[in-house]
Design a protein around this motif. Sequence first.
Motif, mmCIF file in Angstrom:
data_model
loop_
_atom_site.group_PDB
_atom_site.id
_atom_site.type_symbol
_atom_site.label_atom_id
_atom_site.label_comp_id
_atom_site.label_asym_id
_atom_site.label_seq_id
_atom_site.Cartn_x
_atom_site.Cartn_y
_atom_site.Cartn_z
ATOM 1 N N UNK A 184 9.652 68.114 95.192
ATOM 2 C CA UNK A 184 9.539 68.236 93.717
ATOM 3 C C UNK A 184 8.497 67.251 92.834
ATOM 4 N N UNK A 185 7.817 66.816 93.669
ATOM 5 C CA UNK A 185 6.810 65.784 93.064
ATOM 6 C C UNK A 185 7.227 64.950 91.981
ATOM 7 N N UNK A 186 8.194 64.382 92.316
ATOM 8 C CA UNK A 186 8.983 63.290 91.530
ATOM 9 C C UNK A 186 8.976 61.922 92.054
ATOM 10 N N UNK A 187 9.160 60.938 91.229
ATOM 11 C CA UNK A 187 9.012 59.412 91.672
ATOM 12 C C UNK A 187 10.161 58.739 90.782
ATOM 13 N N UNK A 188 10.808 57.853 91.585
ATOM 14 C CA UNK A 188 11.789 56.802 90.897
ATOM 15 C C UNK A 188 11.215 55.887 89.740
ATOM 16 N N UNK A 189 10.136 55.879 89.920
ATOM 17 C CA UNK A 189 9.546 54.925 88.867
ATOM 18 C C UNK A 189 9.351 55.702 87.388
ATOM 19 N N UNK A 190 9.589 56.714 87.379
ATOM 20 C CA UNK A 190 9.548 57.455 85.872
ATOM 21 C C UNK A 190 10.532 57.165 85.030
ATOM 22 N N UNK A 191 11.601 56.383 85.163
ATOM 23 C CA UNK A 191 12.848 56.193 84.633
ATOM 24 C C UNK A 191 12.752 54.746 83.695
ATOM 25 N N UNK A 192 13.076 55.075 82.464
ATOM 26 C CA UNK A 192 12.386 53.959 81.529
ATOM 27 C C UNK A 192 13.472 52.901 81.479
ATOM 28 N N UNK A 193 13.008 51.675 81.347
ATOM 29 C CA UNK A 193 13.704 50.589 81.311
ATOM 30 C C UNK A 193 14.598 50.803 79.885
ATOM 31 N N UNK A 194 15.941 50.115 79.919
ATOM 32 C CA UNK A 194 16.765 50.152 78.922
ATOM 33 C C UNK A 194 16.390 49.167 77.760
ATOM 34 N N UNK A 195 16.537 49.473 76.406
ATOM 35 C CA UNK A 195 16.263 48.547 75.398
ATOM 36 C C UNK A 195 17.071 48.312 74.435
ATOM 37 N N UNK A 196 18.279 49.390 74.144
ATOM 38 C CA UNK A 196 18.843 49.304 72.945
ATOM 39 C C UNK A 196 20.456 49.333 73.247
ATOM 40 N N UNK A 197 20.926 48.581 74.538
ATOM 41 C CA UNK A 197 22.304 48.611 74.663
ATOM 42 C C UNK A 197 22.315 46.832 74.597
ATOM 43 N N UNK A 198 23.228 46.717 73.536
ATOM 44 C CA UNK A 198 23.382 45.200 73.511
ATOM 45 C C UNK A 198 24.481 44.635 74.216
ATOM 46 N N UNK A 199 24.227 44.532 75.384
ATOM 47 C CA UNK A 199 24.980 43.744 76.292
ATOM 48 C C UNK A 199 24.396 43.784 77.719
ATOM 49 N N UNK A 200 24.133 42.656 78.430
ATOM 50 C CA UNK A 200 23.280 42.710 79.548
ATOM 51 C C UNK A 200 23.731 43.519 80.659
ATOM 52 N N UNK A 201 25.231 43.338 80.780
ATOM 53 C CA UNK A 201 25.584 44.056 82.056
ATOM 54 C C UNK A 201 25.850 45.559 81.915
ATOM 55 N N UNK A 202 25.977 45.679 80.622
ATOM 56 C CA UNK A 202 26.123 47.312 80.184
ATOM 57 C C UNK A 202 24.809 47.901 80.447
ATOM 58 N N UNK A 203 23.772 47.357 80.038
ATOM 59 C CA UNK A 203 22.467 47.610 80.100
ATOM 60 C C UNK A 203 22.102 47.956 81.506
ATOM 61 N N UNK A 204 22.640 47.017 82.443
ATOM 62 C CA UNK A 204 22.195 47.357 84.009
ATOM 63 C C UNK A 204 22.847 48.542 84.390
ATOM 64 N N UNK A 205 24.049 48.863 83.935
ATOM 65 C CA UNK A 205 24.996 50.064 84.315
ATOM 66 C C UNK A 205 24.009 51.279 83.748
ATOM 67 N N UNK A 206 23.470 51.193 82.569
ATOM 68 C CA UNK A 206 22.747 52.461 82.114
ATOM 69 C C UNK A 206 21.641 52.428 83.004
ATOM 70 N N UNK A 207 20.822 51.336 83.328
ATOM 71 C CA UNK A 207 19.653 51.668 84.169
ATOM 72 C C UNK A 207 20.049 51.938 85.635
ATOM 73 N N UNK A 208 21.291 51.708 85.912
ATOM 74 C CA UNK A 208 21.878 52.133 87.556
ATOM 75 C C UNK A 208 22.023 53.634 87.315
ATOM 76 N N UNK A 209 22.501 54.118 86.277
ATOM 77 C CA UNK A 209 22.940 55.482 86.100
ATOM 78 C C UNK A 209 21.404 56.289 86.011
ATOM 79 N N UNK A 210 20.567 55.749 85.470
ATOM 80 C CA UNK A 210 19.261 56.485 85.303
ATOM 81 C C UNK A 210 18.508 56.638 86.849
#
Length: 268
Positions: free
Chosen positions: A134-160
């Motif tokens: 499919x010519x995709x790469x895992x590096x295209x997933x954007x970093x989280x910016x607007x989640x105001x909790x560090x642990x929840x930000x990681x959960x969102x990042x992991x989901x992506x």
Amino acid sequence: MTASSMQRPHATSTIKVSVQQLHSSSSEFPDSCYNGLYPGHISTTPIQKALLAVGSGVAALRDPYRHDMVAVLGETTGHLALINLRDRMKNDPEGYTILTERPRIRFSTLDMNKMASLPDGSFGKEYFSFLEDNHVTPDTRADVKFVDNEELAYVMQRYREVHDLLHTLLGMPTNMLGEVVVKWFEAAQTGLPMCALGAVLGPLRLNSSRLQTLFTSLGPWAVRNGQRARCVLSIFYERRWEQSLEDLRQELNIEPPPVMHRGFNRSS
């Protein structure tokens, strides 16, 4: 033309400008300027979050391939769902390990040569083939910016970063139908409003034959498996590459996809 109708374009453009300014502002400051939650975090007020949600939602509706806007929408509307996902991970031994170790799925963390050498049918080899086909790469997933909790930000990042792994687990390609099917699964599995919105609006871009396939076969299968499957964020996939895809599906309580999906191609 009424005064209110004349004001609408201006309001819409203001929202879009707010989204663009806030979304791009993280590149203007060094890490030392952040408020300490995590590198890249942008602190926003509830009003700003509402503007971001509306603006990114409008942009995502107009162009579903605007992944940056989809990302902003997910971060500004997913707080309660992220709390639920975090708690589910904490209550799972493997999920708790993930929250503790904070692994990332990037090319820099993956041994692609090893994955390519794994036997056919192994999860790692199937994921490698998915990326290649499919010519995709895992590096295209954007970093989280607007989640105001560090642990929840990681959960969102992991989901992506798990999203492409879900394509592999579900056997879905990256065409519009495949993406909608994965969104139906994710909506049932995660409860993220962004996923629910994609599940509802995605079918509008499908032709009649794909709609029939979605509503009669793939959609019900995706929702059923999303509801009953083990939390997909609680799997340490990086330690499962050698496991067979079939065994991993059984462990997660995910049924094999309908045979008809194999006839799809990337452009359909």
